[in-house]
Design a protein around this motif. Structure first.
Motif, mmCIF file in Angstrom:
data_model
loop_
_atom_site.group_PDB
_atom_site.id
_atom_site.type_symbol
_atom_site.label_atom_id
_atom_site.label_comp_id
_atom_site.label_asym_id
_atom_site.label_seq_id
_atom_site.Cartn_x
_atom_site.Cartn_y
_atom_site.Cartn_z
ATOM 1 N N PHE A 15 9.117 -14.793 53.654
ATOM 2 C CA PHE A 15 9.335 -13.900 54.848
ATOM 3 C C PHE A 15 9.528 -14.550 56.156
ATOM 4 C CE2 PHE A 15 6.397 -10.878 52.533
ATOM 5 C CZ PHE A 15 5.886 -11.710 51.370
ATOM 6 N N TYR A 66 8.229 -13.506 60.001
ATOM 7 C CA TYR A 66 7.818 -12.756 60.746
ATOM 8 C C TYR A 66 8.016 -12.740 62.260
ATOM 9 C CZ TYR A 66 4.217 -11.226 57.426
ATOM 10 O OH TYR A 66 3.585 -10.569 56.067
ATOM 11 N N GLN A 69 1.144 -10.049 68.642
ATOM 12 C CA GLN A 69 1.298 -9.241 67.187
ATOM 13 C C GLN A 69 2.332 -9.935 66.128
ATOM 14 O OE1 GLN A 69 -0.142 -5.683 66.819
ATOM 15 N NE2 GLN A 69 0.076 -6.177 64.729
ATOM 16 N N MET A 70 1.969 -10.020 64.964
ATOM 17 C CA MET A 70 2.679 -10.485 63.780
ATOM 18 C C MET A 70 3.417 -9.412 63.123
ATOM 19 S SD MET A 70 2.433 -13.605 63.854
ATOM 20 C CE MET A 70 2.919 -14.365 62.189
ATOM 21 N N PHE A 104 2.900 -20.764 56.682
ATOM 22 C CA PHE A 104 3.941 -20.377 57.858
ATOM 23 C C PHE A 104 4.462 -21.844 58.335
ATOM 24 C CE2 PHE A 104 3.189 -16.074 59.188
ATOM 25 C CZ PHE A 104 2.036 -15.915 58.642
ATOM 26 N N TYR A 148 -7.225 -10.845 54.573
ATOM 27 C CA TYR A 148 -7.076 -12.192 54.939
ATOM 28 C C TYR A 148 -7.414 -12.331 56.257
ATOM 29 C CZ TYR A 148 -3.866 -11.913 50.854
ATOM 30 O OH TYR A 148 -3.443 -11.659 49.543
ATOM 31 N N TYR A 159 -6.540 -15.278 59.517
ATOM 32 C CA TYR A 159 -5.649 -16.322 59.814
ATOM 33 C C TYR A 159 -6.108 -16.562 61.298
ATOM 34 C CZ TYR A 159 -2.507 -15.515 56.102
ATOM 35 O OH TYR A 159 -1.856 -15.096 54.658
ATOM 36 N N VAL A 166 0.772 -20.666 62.718
ATOM 37 C CA VAL A 166 -0.457 -19.670 61.947
ATOM 38 C C VAL A 166 -1.111 -20.325 60.777
ATOM 39 C CG1 VAL A 166 -1.185 -17.452 61.131
ATOM 40 C CG2 VAL A 166 0.634 -17.612 62.934
ATOM 41 N N PHE A 212 -6.175 -13.607 63.441
ATOM 42 C CA PHE A 212 -5.763 -12.242 62.904
ATOM 43 C C PHE A 212 -6.006 -11.845 61.506
ATOM 44 C CE2 PHE A 212 -1.887 -12.017 65.721
ATOM 45 C CZ PHE A 212 -1.618 -13.237 66.380
ATOM 46 N N ARG A 259 -3.312 -6.505 52.236
ATOM 47 C CA ARG A 259 -2.257 -6.320 51.434
ATOM 48 C C ARG A 259 -2.679 -5.360 50.324
ATOM 49 N NH1 ARG A 259 -0.449 -9.245 46.580
ATOM 50 N NH2 ARG A 259 -2.239 -10.493 46.735
ATOM 51 N N THR A 291 3.637 -7.664 50.728
ATOM 52 C CA THR A 291 3.674 -7.951 52.000
ATOM 53 C C THR A 291 2.346 -7.824 52.828
ATOM 54 O OG1 THR A 291 5.958 -7.079 52.435
ATOM 55 C CG2 THR A 291 4.666 -6.824 54.411
ATOM 56 N N GLN A 292 1.922 -8.611 53.601
ATOM 57 C CA GLN A 292 0.597 -8.564 54.317
ATOM 58 C C GLN A 292 1.086 -8.013 55.584
ATOM 59 O OE1 GLN A 292 -1.664 -12.394 54.315
ATOM 60 N NE2 GLN A 292 -0.759 -12.688 52.419
ATOM 61 N N TYR A 293 0.134 -7.193 56.072
ATOM 62 C CA TYR A 293 0.332 -6.398 57.421
ATOM 63 C C TYR A 293 -0.986 -6.899 58.065
ATOM 64 C CZ TYR A 293 3.508 -3.307 54.988
ATOM 65 O OH TYR A 293 4.428 -2.674 54.288
ATOM 66 N N PHE A 294 -0.227 -7.308 59.307
ATOM 67 C CA PHE A 294 -1.157 -7.844 60.253
ATOM 68 C C PHE A 294 -1.836 -6.960 61.224
ATOM 69 C CE2 PHE A 294 -1.117 -12.739 59.556
ATOM 70 C CZ PHE A 294 -0.076 -12.629 58.470
ATOM 71 N N GLY A 295 -3.051 -7.208 61.837
ATOM 72 C CA GLY A 295 -3.555 -6.749 62.855
ATOM 73 C C GLY A 295 -2.936 -7.386 64.394
ATOM 74 N N PRO A 296 -3.557 -6.763 65.337
ATOM 75 C CA PRO A 296 -2.958 -7.334 66.531
ATOM 76 C C PRO A 296 -3.598 -8.673 67.085
ATOM 77 C CG PRO A 296 -4.404 -5.430 67.173
ATOM 78 C CD PRO A 296 -4.277 -5.606 65.663
#
Lengths: 117, 114
Positions: free
Chosen positions: A35, A37, A44-45, A107, B33, B35, B43, B91, B95, B102-107
């Motif tokens: 990936f 990012y 924000q990621m 990462f 998850y 991180y 990260v 973070f 998923r 794909t993992q979707y991240f918060g802010p």
């Protein structure tokens, strides 16, 4: 253990030009995901693009494309027609396809991209 | 479009205090998850959670850390006795299932320990 290396701490590109960010990884696994990012100043990621290791075709997403070289364990990101909004930190990440691994992302150190107007 | 949310956005605490960071993953997601990112660094994975239990944790995730999904929507990270070195951006990511990689991240939550 898997590792991800981004050897370019900083890169710069002129607006509308093309830039390539490098990423190499080390793994003994044959099946995995890669990936890119993006992390703007807000931290924000944001997912840019993803590549499955079993696919030979390089992934593309609008102005973003990758050059995936499995044998060389290389996964570079090409940004075409760079825009000011592309300025951000870019992270390369690896994920094992083996589900007993829990699905964690590993990462790289990141590449800070600046875009000059 | 559904997104991962995190609260608070910023947290300042005194060393030795307990903090709870909250996350609301995307509603139909099954894998969760945490991180962390120390300022200027990469990260790092802390923990993954599936089916109401930890599926994997890193060396960073020691006894002072715990995670919980208390009510089917929230996913929390607790740090029992904070240390200065816990100052970081945390973070949460989610998923959907094994068919989606794909993992979707918060802010993120920016934690500062004084």
């Amino acid at each position: 253990a898997q590792t991800v290396t981004q050897s370019q701490p900083e890169m710069s590109v002129q607006e509308a030009e093309t830039v390539t960010l490098s990423c190499t990884y080390d793994t003994s696994e044959s099946d995995y995901y890669l990936f890119w990012y993006k992390q703007p100043p807000s931290r924000q990621m944001i997912l840019v693009i993803r590549q499955e290791a079993y696919k030979q075709q390089n992934a593309t997403e609008n102005r973003f494309s990758v050059n995936f070289q499995k044998a060389a364990k290389s996964f570079s990101l090409k940004i075409s027609d760079s825009q000011l909004g592309d300025a951000a930190m870019y992270f390369c990440a690896y994920r094992s396809a083996y589900y007993n691994q829990g699905g964690k992302l590993i990462f790289g150190q990141g590449t800070e991209l600046s875009v000059k107007p | 479009e559904p997104e991962v949310t995190q609260t608070p956005s910023h947290q300042v605490t005194q060393m030795g205090q307990e903090v709870i960071l909250r996350c609301v993953p995307i509603s139909n997601h099954l894998y969760f998850y945490w991180y962390r990112q120390i300022l200027g660094q990469k990260v790092e994975f802390l923990v993954s959670f599936y089916n109401n239990e930890i599926s994997e944790k890193s060396e960073i995730f020691d006894d002072q850390f715990s995670v919980e999904r208390p009510d089917g929507s929230n996913f929390t990270l607790k740090i029992r006795s904070t240390k200065l070195e816990d100052s970081a951006m945390y973070f949460c990511a989610s998923r959907r299932d094994t068919t989606q990689e794909t993992q979707y991240f918060g802010p993120g939550t920016r934690l500062l320990v004084l």
